[in-house]
Structure formats: C-alpha cells, structure tokens
Design an enzyme around this catalytic site. Structure first.
Site, PDB file in Angstrom:
ATOM      1  N   LYS A 115       0.853  -1.189   0.007  1.00  0.00           N
ATOM      2  CA  LYS A 115       0.113   0.054  -0.070  1.00  0.00           C
ATOM      3  C   LYS A 115       0.855   1.243   0.069  1.00  0.00           C
ATOM      4  O   LYS A 115       0.582   2.304  -0.670  1.00  0.00           O
ATOM      5  CB  LYS A 115      -0.852   0.053   1.312  1.00  0.00           C
ATOM      6  CG  LYS A 115      -2.130  -0.807   0.883  1.00  0.00           C
ATOM      7  CD  LYS A 115      -3.356  -0.721   2.065  1.00  0.00           C
ATOM      8  CE  LYS A 115      -4.376  -1.538   1.782  1.00  0.00           C
ATOM      9  NZ  LYS A 115      -5.311  -1.597   2.848  1.00  0.00           N
ATOM     10  N   LYS A 198      -4.426  -9.180  -6.900  1.00  0.00           N
ATOM     11  CA  LYS A 198      -5.616  -9.412  -6.247  1.00  0.00           C
ATOM     12  C   LYS A 198      -6.712  -8.352  -6.536  1.00  0.00           C
ATOM     13  O   LYS A 198      -6.343  -7.031  -7.047  1.00  0.00           O
ATOM     14  CB  LYS A 198      -5.196  -9.113  -4.697  1.00  0.00           C
ATOM     15  CG  LYS A 198      -6.312  -9.495  -3.798  1.00  0.00           C
ATOM     16  CD  LYS A 198      -5.674  -9.340  -2.234  1.00  0.00           C
ATOM     17  CE  LYS A 198      -5.819  -7.470  -2.126  1.00  0.00           C
ATOM     18  NZ  LYS A 198      -5.672  -7.324  -0.801  1.00  0.00           N
ATOM     19  N   LYS A 201     -10.236  -2.637  -4.211  1.00  0.00           N
ATOM     20  CA  LYS A 201     -10.909  -1.493  -4.280  1.00  0.00           C
ATOM     21  C   LYS A 201      -9.869  -0.502  -4.873  1.00  0.00           C
ATOM     22  O   LYS A 201     -10.312   0.446  -5.418  1.00  0.00           O
ATOM     23  CB  LYS A 201     -11.227  -0.921  -3.107  1.00  0.00           C
ATOM     24  CG  LYS A 201     -12.478  -1.849  -2.256  1.00  0.00           C
ATOM     25  CD  LYS A 201     -12.504  -1.356  -0.761  1.00  0.00           C
ATOM     26  CE  LYS A 201     -13.657  -2.375  -0.333  1.00  0.00           C
ATOM     27  NZ  LYS A 201     -13.521  -2.165   1.249  1.00  0.00           N
TER      28      LYS A 201
HETATM   29  P1  TYM Z   1     -10.779  -5.568   3.832  1.00  0.00           P
HETATM   30  O1  TYM Z   1     -11.866  -4.503   4.262  1.00  0.00           O
HETATM   31  O2  TYM Z   1      -9.851  -4.984   2.787  1.00  0.00           O
HETATM   32  O3  TYM Z   1     -11.535  -6.759   3.244  1.00  0.00           O
HETATM   33  C1  TYM Z   1     -12.654  -7.322   4.014  1.00  0.00           C
HETATM   34  C2  TYM Z   1     -12.470  -8.935   3.932  1.00  0.00           C
HETATM   35  O4  TYM Z   1     -12.497  -9.345   2.348  1.00  0.00           O
HETATM   36  C3  TYM Z   1     -11.375 -10.370   2.164  1.00  0.00           C
HETATM   37  N1  TYM Z   1     -10.820  -9.846   0.754  1.00  0.00           N
HETATM   38  C4  TYM Z   1     -10.761 -10.857  -0.266  1.00  0.00           C
HETATM   39  N2  TYM Z   1     -11.130 -12.080  -0.249  1.00  0.00           N
HETATM   40  C5  TYM Z   1     -10.931 -12.694  -1.328  1.00  0.00           C
HETATM   41  N3  TYM Z   1     -10.180 -12.196  -2.198  1.00  0.00           N
HETATM   42  C6  TYM Z   1      -9.995 -10.832  -2.506  1.00  0.00           C
HETATM   43  N4  TYM Z   1      -9.449 -10.251  -3.670  1.00  0.00           N
HETATM   44  C7  TYM Z   1     -10.283 -10.102  -1.411  1.00  0.00           C
HETATM   45  N5  TYM Z   1     -10.193  -8.675  -1.070  1.00  0.00           N
HETATM   46  C8  TYM Z   1     -10.536  -8.613   0.473  1.00  0.00           C
HETATM   47  C9  TYM Z   1     -10.265  -9.909   3.128  1.00  0.00           C
HETATM   48  O5  TYM Z   1      -9.416 -10.786   3.182  1.00  0.00           O
HETATM   49  C10 TYM Z   1     -11.051  -9.315   4.393  1.00  0.00           C
HETATM   50  O6  TYM Z   1     -11.715 -10.603   5.248  1.00  0.00           O
HETATM   51  N6  TYM Z   1      -8.016  -5.435   7.677  1.00  0.00           N
HETATM   52  C11 TYM Z   1      -8.999  -6.071   7.417  1.00  0.00           C
HETATM   53  C12 TYM Z   1     -10.330  -5.475   8.071  1.00  0.00           C
HETATM   54  C13 TYM Z   1     -10.092  -5.756   9.448  1.00  0.00           C
HETATM   55  C14 TYM Z   1     -10.144  -7.209  10.107  1.00  0.00           C
HETATM   56  C15 TYM Z   1     -10.174  -6.851  11.480  1.00  0.00           C
HETATM   57  C16 TYM Z   1     -10.259  -8.537   9.609  1.00  0.00           C
HETATM   58  C17 TYM Z   1     -10.072  -4.952  10.454  1.00  0.00           C
HETATM   59  N7  TYM Z   1     -10.061  -5.643  11.655  1.00  0.00           N
HETATM   60  C18 TYM Z   1     -10.417  -7.920  12.476  1.00  0.00           C
HETATM   61  C19 TYM Z   1     -10.597  -9.360  10.631  1.00  0.00           C
HETATM   62  C20 TYM Z   1     -10.388  -9.275  11.899  1.00  0.00           C
HETATM   63  C21 TYM Z   1      -9.488  -5.330   5.727  1.00  0.00           C
HETATM   64  O7  TYM Z   1      -8.714  -4.288   5.421  1.00  0.00           O
HETATM   65  O8  TYM Z   1     -10.109  -5.889   5.100  1.00  0.00           O
END
Ligand code: TYM
Length: 335
Positions: A115, A198, A201
C-alpha cells in the site's frame, strides 16, 4: 470472566464499494458460520481512515457495508453488527498493543509495503500500525476464530504473536490465540484484468472487479471482457496452476455455486471460454443481483440500519469493556 470457546470477530472496511473478493472471501463465509458461532461483525471505519476518506462519503459507505452484511444473509438479530469507532475500547486496546508489538514485526507486513509503495515516508502512521488495531479488534472480544480472505493471513499471525507476547510478558492467559478461518474456493479472488493481481478497491480499472453495487449489465460486460488465455478449459484442475486467469474464473464459478473445482472442470473440460463465460454470467447475476437489490433497499433505510448498529454497539461494549478493564488491571493502570 467467562471465556468463550466459539466466538468470531471479523471486519470489513467502508472504504469504497464492496467487491466480489470481499463477498466470496469473507462475507459469504460469515453467513455460513453464524449458525455455529457467536459472531461480532464490525464495520472498521478506524481502519478506513488510514488513507484519506471523503467525510461526505464515509457515513454512507459505513451504512452500505452494514446493509451488505444483512442483504447477504447475516441475521442482525442473532449476530452483533456494529461500527468500530462507536466502541472506543478497540482504540484503547490498540494503543496498549502498539506498546507490545515490535517495530520489526510491523516492518515485515507485506500489505503495508504494497500500500505504501515508494511513498512510505508520506503515508499515515496509522497505515503502518494498522495491524495492531486489527489485533485489538479481535482480542477485545477474546475471539477464538477469525474468518478472512487469504490477504489477511499475515495480520492474523501478528495478532497471535501479540496475544502470546502480552500473555508471556504479564504472566497471564487472558488472550486466546485466535485461529484464522480461511476457506472456500475463492480465498483470493484475482483481478479480472490480470490474474496475478488481487481484486481490490484500489485498482484503477473498474473492469478489474465486480462490485456488489453492479447491475446485471455491468456484471455481464465485466465478465465478457475478463482476460482469459486462448486455450479451452483444461482436462484437470492441476492444469489451472499455470493459467492464472482461467484459475480465477473457475474458482469464482465454484465458489458462487458452492461446488468443487473438480466438479466445474469436469463439466467444462475442453469447452471454449465463450461458453463458460456465458454460464458464469448467468450464475453471477442470479447469485449477486438479489443481494444488490436488497442492499440498495436497506442502505437507504437509515432508521433500520442505525437501530441495528446501535444494538450491535451496546452489545459489543458490554463484552469489550470488562476485557479492557482486566487488561488495564494486569498492566498496573489505576482503575
Ligand atoms: P478489507 O476491508 O480489505 O476486506 C474485507 C474482507 O474481504 C477479504 N478480501 C478478499 N478475499 C478474497 N479475495 C480478495 N480479492 C479479497 N479482498 C478482500 C479480506 O481478506 C477481508 O476478510 N484489515 C481488514 C479488516 C479488518 C479485520 C479486522 C478483519 C479490520 N479488523 C479484524 C478481521 C479481523 C481489511 O482491510 O479487510
């Protein structure tokens, strides 16, 4: 304090429209886990502001993620759906974890490197310490299991290291060592334009991802335009390993259909991608369109969404507060 044995926490950022990776890698799995676990699903707005968010859009996106959870099948009566910034215990525990985690651990986080890129001197301090807040999100509920997509695996390893170090340093067993739940056929959904990247967004191309806000026409166009190679679908699943775009589309199909890759390959082996894509379009529209319609309906019902979030917040605080109080007592803070 009673320790849970089957408690889930997971989070999704309200930092833009949700895409198919968020749905297949995370939200769809939340839906299947709610029967078996006590669940806390959090809209992580504190994480979202580690990069710039337009204040006019952030509140809408926070409600939209809540609506997406419910439209996908998460029952707000049975599960706790809430907003991270409304439960101040997350940020308080995150500060404590900033003092437990080591710089070397955070320096190894590949998502930060991706990032920040060449701009690492100019990104927010929050983007760097982001995983300690994630550890706090999980451990403030003493969560035992964390369903996520594959990209969050390293952050969960860090969460486990933080829990372990805190427990060792203070000779306690307060924090559980949470287990990642990374499962299904689409743990890492890739860009529709480039099978080595991947789905995310932040990709500049709209054609790289299917959004949960997309119409049936959008989905049709994006799958039609999705990159493939010139060969027909292979005989065996293992042959997909060297064909990232084909592998991605077959995985998406398998996940949407709740089938194995073998089943899909057996059905389509030797067939042209034009035919496969036609069926994938029908499948994707039939699975996603009802969610999108329901999400659009719910997200404009502020009274309903805000009531769900208020109930979720109240429940979250009753669980988080005693854990924070216990943590402070262990550290030696005055009560
Ligand atoms: P975020 O908001 O980027 O994504 C939310 C969830 O979607 C999954 N994900 C994907 N899975 C498969 N293929 C993809 N291309 C893909 N892009 C996103 C992510 O793995 C996630 O499960 N840091 C985390 C949010 C978070 C969190 C937490 C998760 C904050 N605190 C505590 C678990 C526990 C994040 O940025 O997810």
């Amino acid at each position: 304090m009673q320790k849970p044995t089957k408690r889930i926490l997971s989070g999704v950022q309200p930092s833009g429209d949700l895409h198919l990776g968020n749905y297949l890698g995370a939200i769809k799995n939340f839906v299947s886990l709610q029967k078996e676990y006590e669940c806390f699903f959090c809209v992580v707005d504190l994480h979202a502001i580690t990069v710039w968010q337009d204040p006019k859009v952030l509140a809408d996106k926070t409600r939209e993620v809540t609506a997406a959870f419910i439209a996908s099948g998460i029952d707000p009566k049975k599960n706790n759906i809430f907003v991270q910034s409304q439960v101040p215990q997350h940020a308080q525990l995150a500060w404590i974890f900033n003092c437990v985690a080591r710089m070397g651990w955070l320096n190894r986080m590949t998502q930060f490197k991706d990032k920040a890129g060449k701009n690492s001197e100019n990104v927010s301090v929050g983007l760097f310490s982001y995983p300690t807040l994630m550890a706090a999100d999980i451990l403030i509920y003493l969560a035992t299991h964390v369903p996520v997509g594959d990209d969050q695996k390293q952050h969960l390893e860090l969460t486990r290291d933080i829990a372990q170090k805190f427990n060792n340093d203070f000779k306690t067993d307060l924090f559980p060592i949470p287990e990642p739940l990374i499962f299904g056929q689409a743990t890492r959904v890739m860009s529709l334009r480039d099978g080595s990247k991947k789905m995310s967004k932040s990709d500049p191309s709209d054609y790289s991802r299917i959004m949960l806000t997309d119409t049936a026409d959008d989905i049709t166009l994006k799958i039609k335009k999705a990159k493939t190679d010139p060969l027909p679908l292979p005989e065996y699943v293992k042959d997909l390993n060297s064909r990232p775009e084909a592998q991605n589309l077959v995985s998406i199909y398998a996940s949407l259909q709740n089938n194995s890759l073998e089943d899909i390959i057996n059905k389509y082996k030797g067939k042209e991608f034009s035919l496969f894509k036609k069926d994938l379009i029908d499948l994707a529209v039939s699975k996603l369109e009802p969610i999108t319609l329901e999400m659009n309906k719910l997200k404009s019902d502020f009274a309903f969404i805000d009531t769900v979030l208020k109930e979720g917040k109240d429940k979250a605080i009753t669980v988080a507060e005693p854990v924070l109080a216990k943590t402070k007592e262990i550290i030696g803070f005055l009560g």
